[in-house]
Design a protein around this motif. Sequence first.
Motif, PDB file in Angstrom:
ATOM      1  N   ARG A   9      34.007  62.756 -41.647  1.00  0.00           N
ATOM      2  CA  ARG A   9      33.728  62.475 -43.042  1.00  0.00           C
ATOM      3  C   ARG A   9      32.241  62.221 -43.242  1.00  0.00           C
ATOM      4  O   ARG A   9      31.591  61.513 -42.470  1.00  0.00           O
ATOM      5  CB  ARG A   9      34.515  61.245 -43.477  1.00  0.00           C
ATOM      6  CG  ARG A   9      36.013  61.367 -43.293  1.00  0.00           C
ATOM      7  CD  ARG A   9      36.632  62.317 -44.272  1.00  0.00           C
ATOM      8  NE  ARG A   9      36.478  61.864 -45.637  1.00  0.00           N
ATOM      9  CZ  ARG A   9      37.041  62.467 -46.684  1.00  0.00           C
ATOM     10  NH1 ARG A   9      37.762  63.555 -46.516  1.00  0.00           N
ATOM     11  NH2 ARG A   9      36.891  61.988 -47.898  1.00  0.00           N
ATOM     12  N   ARG A  15      24.969  62.976 -47.682  1.00  0.00           N
ATOM     13  CA  ARG A  15      24.823  63.888 -48.814  1.00  0.00           C
ATOM     14  C   ARG A  15      23.417  63.822 -49.390  1.00  0.00           C
ATOM     15  O   ARG A  15      22.845  64.839 -49.794  1.00  0.00           O
ATOM     16  CB  ARG A  15      25.877  63.552 -49.877  1.00  0.00           C
ATOM     17  CG  ARG A  15      27.287  64.005 -49.501  1.00  0.00           C
ATOM     18  CD  ARG A  15      28.293  63.723 -50.606  1.00  0.00           C
ATOM     19  NE  ARG A  15      28.743  62.345 -50.561  1.00  0.00           N
ATOM     20  CZ  ARG A  15      29.791  61.920 -49.864  1.00  0.00           C
ATOM     21  NH1 ARG A  15      30.502  62.767 -49.144  1.00  0.00           N
ATOM     22  NH2 ARG A  15      30.149  60.659 -49.876  1.00  0.00           N
ATOM     23  N   LYS A  45      29.568  66.958 -53.774  1.00  0.00           N
ATOM     24  CA  LYS A  45      31.031  67.022 -53.759  1.00  0.00           C
ATOM     25  C   LYS A  45      31.589  67.111 -52.340  1.00  0.00           C
ATOM     26  O   LYS A  45      32.797  66.974 -52.145  1.00  0.00           O
ATOM     27  CB  LYS A  45      31.510  68.238 -54.559  1.00  0.00           C
ATOM     28  CG  LYS A  45      31.248  68.142 -56.051  1.00  0.00           C
ATOM     29  CD  LYS A  45      31.689  69.412 -56.758  1.00  0.00           C
ATOM     30  CE  LYS A  45      31.411  69.338 -58.259  1.00  0.00           C
ATOM     31  NZ  LYS A  45      31.759  70.592 -58.948  1.00  0.00           N
ATOM     32  N   ARG A  47      32.926  66.524 -48.665  1.00  0.00           N
ATOM     33  CA  ARG A  47      33.640  65.412 -48.032  1.00  0.00           C
ATOM     34  C   ARG A  47      33.392  65.347 -46.527  1.00  0.00           C
ATOM     35  O   ARG A  47      33.539  64.304 -45.916  1.00  0.00           O
ATOM     36  CB  ARG A  47      35.148  65.536 -48.296  1.00  0.00           C
ATOM     37  CG  ARG A  47      35.546  65.326 -49.751  1.00  0.00           C
ATOM     38  CD  ARG A  47      37.052  65.498 -49.926  1.00  0.00           C
ATOM     39  NE  ARG A  47      37.487  65.264 -51.293  1.00  0.00           N
ATOM     40  CZ  ARG A  47      37.832  64.082 -51.779  1.00  0.00           C
ATOM     41  NH1 ARG A  47      37.801  63.020 -51.004  1.00  0.00           N
ATOM     42  NH2 ARG A  47      38.222  63.944 -53.030  1.00  0.00           N
ATOM     43  N   THR A  48      33.050  66.476 -45.900  1.00  0.00           N
ATOM     44  CA  THR A  48      32.877  66.516 -44.446  1.00  0.00           C
ATOM     45  C   THR A  48      31.542  67.148 -44.080  1.00  0.00           C
ATOM     46  O   THR A  48      30.898  67.820 -44.895  1.00  0.00           O
ATOM     47  CB  THR A  48      33.997  67.338 -43.779  1.00  0.00           C
ATOM     48  OG1 THR A  48      33.878  68.713 -44.188  1.00  0.00           O
ATOM     49  CG2 THR A  48      35.374  66.812 -44.175  1.00  0.00           C
ATOM     50  N   PRO A 154      33.074  57.515 -54.723  1.00  0.00           N
ATOM     51  CA  PRO A 154      33.374  58.465 -53.647  1.00  0.00           C
ATOM     52  C   PRO A 154      33.408  57.759 -52.291  1.00  0.00           C
ATOM     53  O   PRO A 154      32.646  56.831 -52.044  1.00  0.00           O
ATOM     54  CB  PRO A 154      32.201  59.458 -53.721  1.00  0.00           C
ATOM     55  CG  PRO A 154      31.720  59.366 -55.129  1.00  0.00           C
ATOM     56  CD  PRO A 154      31.899  57.934 -55.526  1.00  0.00           C
ATOM     57  N   GLY A 155      34.311  58.192 -51.418  1.00  0.00           N
ATOM     58  CA  GLY A 155      34.385  57.646 -50.071  1.00  0.00           C
ATOM     59  C   GLY A 155      35.449  56.605 -49.864  1.00  0.00           C
ATOM     60  O   GLY A 155      35.826  56.311 -48.724  1.00  0.00           O
ATOM     61  N   GLU A 157      39.162  55.180 -49.791  1.00  0.00           N
ATOM     62  CA  GLU A 157      40.532  55.669 -49.687  1.00  0.00           C
ATOM     63  C   GLU A 157      41.421  54.924 -50.673  1.00  0.00           C
ATOM     64  O   GLU A 157      41.313  53.708 -50.827  1.00  0.00           O
ATOM     65  CB  GLU A 157      41.069  55.467 -48.269  1.00  0.00           C
ATOM     66  CG  GLU A 157      42.502  55.967 -48.086  1.00  0.00           C
ATOM     67  CD  GLU A 157      43.051  55.687 -46.700  1.00  0.00           C
ATOM     68  OE1 GLU A 157      44.234  55.985 -46.468  1.00  0.00           O
ATOM     69  OE2 GLU A 157      42.297  55.160 -45.850  1.00  0.00           O
ATOM     70  N   GLU A 173      44.352  60.643 -56.831  1.00  0.00           N
ATOM     71  CA  GLU A 173      43.409  60.286 -55.765  1.00  0.00           C
ATOM     72  C   GLU A 173      44.122  59.748 -54.530  1.00  0.00           C
ATOM     73  O   GLU A 173      43.484  59.372 -53.554  1.00  0.00           O
ATOM     74  CB  GLU A 173      42.406  59.246 -56.271  1.00  0.00           C
ATOM     75  CG  GLU A 173      41.529  59.712 -57.420  1.00  0.00           C
ATOM     76  CD  GLU A 173      40.617  60.860 -57.014  1.00  0.00           C
ATOM     77  OE1 GLU A 173      40.343  61.008 -55.810  1.00  0.00           O
ATOM     78  OE2 GLU A 173      40.173  61.603 -57.906  1.00  0.00           O
ATOM     79  N   ALA A 176      43.680  60.880 -50.112  1.00  0.00           N
ATOM     80  CA  ALA A 176      42.420  61.473 -49.636  1.00  0.00           C
ATOM     81  C   ALA A 176      41.779  60.533 -48.620  1.00  0.00           C
ATOM     82  O   ALA A 176      41.577  59.355 -48.906  1.00  0.00           O
ATOM     83  CB  ALA A 176      41.468  61.712 -50.799  1.00  0.00           C
ATOM     84  N   GLU A 179      35.744  57.529 -46.143  1.00  0.00           N
ATOM     85  CA  GLU A 179      34.632  57.622 -45.216  1.00  0.00           C
ATOM     86  C   GLU A 179      34.747  56.549 -44.137  1.00  0.00           C
ATOM     87  O   GLU A 179      35.342  55.484 -44.370  1.00  0.00           O
ATOM     88  CB  GLU A 179      33.310  57.442 -45.965  1.00  0.00           C
ATOM     89  CG  GLU A 179      32.990  58.550 -46.944  1.00  0.00           C
ATOM     90  CD  GLU A 179      31.703  58.286 -47.702  1.00  0.00           C
ATOM     91  OE1 GLU A 179      31.118  57.199 -47.510  1.00  0.00           O
ATOM     92  OE2 GLU A 179      31.285  59.159 -48.477  1.00  0.00           O
TER      93      GLU A 179
END
Length: 226
Positions: A9, A15, A45, A47-48, A154-155, A157, A173, A176, A179
């Motif tokens: 992640r 990013r 956007k 994720r990995t 973002p990141g 869970e 959501e 997912a 991080e």
Amino acid sequence: MTEDLPELRASDTDRERVAEILRDALAEGRLAMEEFDERLDAAYKARTYGELEPLTADLPMVAAGPAPLSLRKESGAPTPWAERIVSGTEGSAAGLSLMGGFQRKGRWTIGRRFTAACLMGGGQIDLREANFAGPEVVINCWVLMGGVNIVVPPGVEVDVRGLGIMGGFDAREDGAPGEPGAPRVVVRGLALMGGVGVERKLPRAERRRLKEERRRLKDDGRKELD
């Protein structure tokens, strides 16, 4: 980047590193404005690492410039989340609304257990700039003819376990992966003739910064064409 990294992640810092490389490439004329916009959107956007790597694979590093920023997670390297998980702090434990509303947003600390109770009213729980009293927080939502909206950055869970009767829990959501080092938010409870929504957004300051940056870069591009 080695072949064992693509599924790891990516963090907000990773990013941002890629975004800096893209900005330099735009300034050097290696990327057109349209391609820069596409890659920058993809970077924020992603994720990995596997999604980040192709965005800079064809961009050479300047020999006289600073050393390339590695996307590899170094052993023991601190993460941005480490400063936001403040174990040992109780934090805010409840938000109540009776034919009205409540808000928790900005800089605040959410407790390990938070209860949101709304009777013919609404509540907003914004976690984008919040601290967390533990690596996992549970938000219990009890809603009757009202609603609760939960905003996560973002990141993070999210695990949605609530029950809706003539209403519902938004589970878009749910599931997912988060991080590494990021907190986990569990949403559960009951919504009767009401709803609980969960959405993922960038922090306001970051959204404003990106908007201003894109406007500035487009203005610079127009000047170069004049």
